[in-house]
Every structure is written in structure tokens, then in C-alpha cells.
Scaffold this motif. Structure first.
Motif, PDB file in Angstrom:
ATOM      1  N   TYR A   1       7.431  -5.623  -6.285  1.00 52.79           N
ATOM      2  CA  TYR A   1       7.014  -6.946  -5.835  1.00 52.79           C
ATOM      3  C   TYR A   1       6.070  -6.843  -4.636  1.00 52.79           C
ATOM      4  O   TYR A   1       5.069  -7.570  -4.546  1.00 52.79           O
ATOM      5  CB  TYR A   1       8.238  -7.791  -5.466  1.00 52.79           C
ATOM      6  N   SER A   2       6.407  -5.956  -3.703  1.00 55.93           N
ATOM      7  CA  SER A   2       5.567  -5.799  -2.514  1.00 55.93           C
ATOM      8  C   SER A   2       4.184  -5.278  -2.883  1.00 55.93           C
ATOM      9  O   SER A   2       3.162  -5.744  -2.354  1.00 55.93           O
ATOM     10  CB  SER A   2       6.241  -4.847  -1.516  1.00 55.93           C
ATOM     11  N   VAL A   3       4.139  -4.331  -3.799  1.00 55.24           N
ATOM     12  CA  VAL A   3       2.852  -3.784  -4.240  1.00 55.24           C
ATOM     13  C   VAL A   3       2.030  -4.851  -4.958  1.00 55.24           C
ATOM     14  O   VAL A   3       0.795  -4.939  -4.784  1.00 55.24           O
ATOM     15  CB  VAL A   3       3.064  -2.559  -5.153  1.00 55.24           C
ATOM     16  N   VAL A   4       2.698  -5.700  -5.759  1.00 59.72           N
ATOM     17  CA  VAL A   4       1.992  -6.789  -6.437  1.00 59.72           C
ATOM     18  C   VAL A   4       1.347  -7.726  -5.414  1.00 59.72           C
ATOM     19  O   VAL A   4       0.187  -8.146  -5.561  1.00 59.72           O
ATOM     20  CB  VAL A   4       2.949  -7.571  -7.359  1.00 59.72           C
ATOM     21  N   LEU A   5       2.089  -8.048  -4.351  1.00 52.82           N
ATOM     22  CA  LEU A   5       1.557  -8.949  -3.324  1.00 52.82           C
ATOM     23  C   LEU A   5       0.377  -8.322  -2.584  1.00 52.82           C
ATOM     24  O   LEU A   5      -0.622  -8.993  -2.297  1.00 52.82           O
ATOM     25  CB  LEU A   5       2.672  -9.327  -2.347  1.00 52.82           C
ATOM     26  N   ILE A   6       0.486  -7.034  -2.272  1.00 53.31           N
ATOM     27  CA  ILE A   6      -0.617  -6.350  -1.599  1.00 53.31           C
ATOM     28  C   ILE A   6      -1.827  -6.218  -2.526  1.00 53.31           C
ATOM     29  O   ILE A   6      -2.986  -6.328  -2.097  1.00 53.31           O
ATOM     30  CB  ILE A   6      -0.160  -4.959  -1.092  1.00 53.31           C
ATOM     31  N   THR A   7      -1.551  -5.997  -3.809  1.00 51.47           N
ATOM     32  CA  THR A   7      -2.647  -5.936  -4.781  1.00 51.47           C
ATOM     33  C   THR A   7      -3.360  -7.285  -4.871  1.00 51.47           C
ATOM     34  O   THR A   7      -4.600  -7.344  -4.967  1.00 51.47           O
ATOM     35  CB  THR A   7      -2.108  -5.527  -6.163  1.00 51.47           C
ATOM     36  N   LEU A   8      -2.572  -8.365  -4.816  1.00 50.47           N
ATOM     37  CA  LEU A   8      -3.170  -9.697  -4.809  1.00 50.47           C
ATOM     38  C   LEU A   8      -4.035  -9.886  -3.571  1.00 50.47           C
ATOM     39  O   LEU A   8      -5.142 -10.449  -3.655  1.00 50.47           O
ATOM     40  CB  LEU A   8      -2.072 -10.762  -4.857  1.00 50.47           C
ATOM     41  N   PHE A   9      -3.550  -9.406  -2.429  1.00 56.91           N
ATOM     42  CA  PHE A   9      -4.341  -9.468  -1.190  1.00 56.91           C
ATOM     43  C   PHE A   9      -5.699  -8.792  -1.371  1.00 56.91           C
ATOM     44  O   PHE A   9      -6.751  -9.332  -1.005  1.00 56.91           O
ATOM     45  CB  PHE A   9      -3.555  -8.803  -0.057  1.00 56.91           C
TER      46      PHE A   9
END
Length: 356
Positions: free
Chosen positions: A123-131
């Protein structure tokens, strides 16, 4: 595991973490409420409506925390931030800095212990990828509304606003975690009744004490001490009184040792005292003071008197801990056999003399 027992105490770090999360959620809810007016004033009506939805999402998350569902609440917050940041960047561009809120929630996701670590990382990686993707998607969009001269200050404020709650939350969790770690270390090292060192931890200290005395060529003494007739005391006055006696004797022992000494509840009513550095003669004198101090303790309006017997052994560096404790035990047995309430010194023997 006691962690999952219905009557087990809730984890204090978890309780603090989600109490802090609730405060941050209230902060974010009112922040989004304020943004409704800001976007309406800028005539970006779609974002004003989005912030109405955001306020409802944060309010829902707060209610989930109150209902003891903080893990679901955290996911609601992450979903809100992801959608809100994406829409603001899509309409206003990247210059306002709303994308940085994704960093905050990506870190907070890792604090959700109810998620498996792998899932939390995903989930954290998905959010950073979205960033990272927002820069590719909306990096060319220019801000075209009022107050363009204020863009650097809004960007600066957003960085602070998204960073401070994360720092606030993680700093408090760190404080509680350190406190719990210290408490666990204390529990792991001490006997819960007497607060003296336990056998497991004491063995490590004793090893270091011996090494120190060897390096400084200093004498070292080991004392075994035992409360006289303790079983009879328990049988006559009860185990609660026995526990009270153990605590009183332990406090008396701790009051008669030096900071470098090691006092251990060895088992039941038996205590081990390591005096370092200390000669056998000095150990005998100090234990005599301790013996008299214990003898002076009275319980049940002086009806119950307590005494202790001692066995003192001088520790030769060539001897193992197992050997020297056998010597001290034998000296303690001699004290018991000779009438109790006395101190006996073990004979000084060398390994070369056939000690087994």
C-alpha cells in the motif's frame, strides 16, 4: 498467547498510536472544512465539493476509530488523501504542493500493525508510486486562478502542514515504544516479587564482574544466603506473609550492598550475592552486618522474627561459576547444620588441589 485473551490488557503503544491518529484526523477534517471556502472563493467549485466529501471521509474515519476499528479508518484516510491529492493536482497543477500529503499517509500505513507487513509495504509503495505519477501526469498544468503570487507560500505551508502531523505522531509513538522497551528490559532482568536480578540476567552480569576482577587482579566473593525456616513460616502465616518477608529481606539486602555488587533472587527463599571487588574477610564483615539487619526485622507485632544463614566463598579465577557456587552452597549448608543464623566461609581451594 495472552495477547489474544479476552481479558488481556490492550497494547499501550497501539492505544496511543490510534489516539494520536484521532487527533490528526480531527486536524485534517477541520483543515478540509476550511478548504471548502478557499476553493469556493477561487471559483474551483468541483474542488469545493470534493472537500465536502473529504470532510465526510475524515468524520467517518474518526467514528471508525471510536468504534475500535482504527485499521479500517486508516485505510479510509489513505483513500481520501490519494483521491484528494490527485484531483487537486489535476485541476491546479503541482505548484501548490498537495501531492506531498501522499508521503505522509504512505508512512502512516506502515504503522497499521493489523495489516501484514507485506500488505502495508505494498500500500505504501502504491501511494509513493502515485506521488511520482502525479508529476508525470500533471507536471505541465499551470495554475490559472487567483493569487498566483502566493503559490510559493502555499507550497511552503502545505509541506509544513503535511509534515508536522507525521512528525508529531511518529515522535509520540517512538517515545512510547522506548518506554515499553525499557519496561520489557526491566521485567526481563528482574524478579517480579523482590525486584532483584533474576538468574538468567545475573549470569551475564556475574561473567562481566569476574572478567573485570581478573583484568584488575581484584578479589571476588560469592555469597549464598537463605531465609531460615521459611517453609514453616509459609505454613504457619500463609504465603502472602511469606511474600512480604521476601520483599523485606530483599530490600534489606539491597540496602547493604554497593553499586558494583550483584544481588540475585536465586530461587524461593534463596539469594545469591556477588561482591566485586571484595576479599573474603571483608565479605564476612559485610554479611555480618546484613545478618544483624535481617535479624532486626520483625513482623506480626514482633511475634514473627526472621533470620538468615550465609555461605561465603572466595572466587579463584581458575574456577568456574558452577564450582564456586557449589562451594558457597556447601558453606551455606554448614551454617544451616550448625544452628542457622550464622555465616560460614568456604575453604579456599585451587583447581590444582582436586576441586570437582
Amino acid at each position: 498467547m495472552t495477547k489474544y485473551h479476552p481479558y488481556s490488557k490492550p497494547d499501550q503503544v497501539e492505544a496511543l498510536k490510534f489516539a494520536l491518529l484521532r487527533r490528526v484526523a480531527l486536524y485534517c477534517m477541520w483543515l478540509h472544512a476550511g478548504l471548502i471556502g478557499v476553493f469556493w472563493h477561487l471559483e474551483v467549485n468541483i474542488l469545493a465539493l470534493v472537500n465536502v466529501w473529504s470532510v465526510l471521509m475524515w468524520y467517518t474515519g474518526i467514528k471508525l476509530i471510536d468504534a475500535s476499528k482504527p485499521s479500517i479508518a486508516l485505510r479510509v484516510f489513505c483513500l481520501e488523501v490519494a483521491i484528494h491529492a490527485t484531483l487537486v493536482c489535476a485541476y491546479l497543477g503541482m505548484s501548490l504542493g498537495f501531492q506531498y500529503y501522499l508521503w505522509t499517509v504512505s508512512c502512516l500505513m506502515l504503522l497499521d500493525y493489523q495489516l501484514r507487513l507485506r500488505n502495508a509495504v505494498i500500500y505504501s509503495v502504491v501511494l509513493i508510486t502515485l506521488f511520482a505519477a502525479l508529476e508525470l501526469l500533471f507536471g505541465d498544468i499551470a495554475y490559472q486562478y487567483r493569487y498566483q503570487q502566493l503559490l510559493p507560500y502555499v507550497h511552503f505551508a502545505n509541506v509544513l502542514i503535511c509534515g508536522i502531523p507525521m512528525i508529531y505522531t511518529i515522535s509520540h509513538i517512538r517515545k512510547m515504544t522506548v518506554q515499553q522497551r525499557d519496561k520489557l528490559e526491566e521485567l526481563a532482568a528482574h524478579d517480579p516479587l523482590t525486584q532483584m536480578f533474576n538468574r538468567r540476567y545475573a549470569r551475564e552480569l556475574i561473567t562481566h564482574a569476574k572478567e573485570s576482577c581478573i583484568s584488575t587482579h581484584s578479589p571476588l566473593c560469592l555469597v549464598m544466603a537463605d531465609i531460615d525456616h521459611f517453609k514453616k513460616i509459609n505454613d504457619t502465616f500463609g504465603h502472602d506473609k511469606g511474600d512480604q518477608i521476601l520483599k523485606s529481606v530483599a530490600e534489606t539486602i539491597k540496602a547493604h550492598i554497593y553499586p558494583a555488587d550483584i544481588a540475585v533472587r536465586w530461587g524461593g527463599e534463596e539469594f545469591l550475592i556477588v561482591l566485586a571487588p571484595c576479599s573474603c574477610g571483608e565479605a564476612m564483615q559485610r554479611m555480618e552486618k546484613l545478618r544483624r539487619a535481617v535479624e532486626a526485622i520483625s513482623f506480626e507485632n514482633e511475634i514473627l522474627k526472621v533470620t538468615m544463614s550465609f555461605g561465603v566463598a572466595s572466587w579463584d579465577p581458575s574456577q568456574s561459576f558452577e564450582v564456586i557456587i557449589q562451594h558457597a552452597d556447601a558453606a551455606l549448608y554448614d551454617s544451616k547444620h550448625s544452628g542457622r543464623n550464622r555465616i560460614t566461609a568456604a575453604p579456599i581451594l585451587r583447581v590444582s588441589e582436586g576441586v570437582s
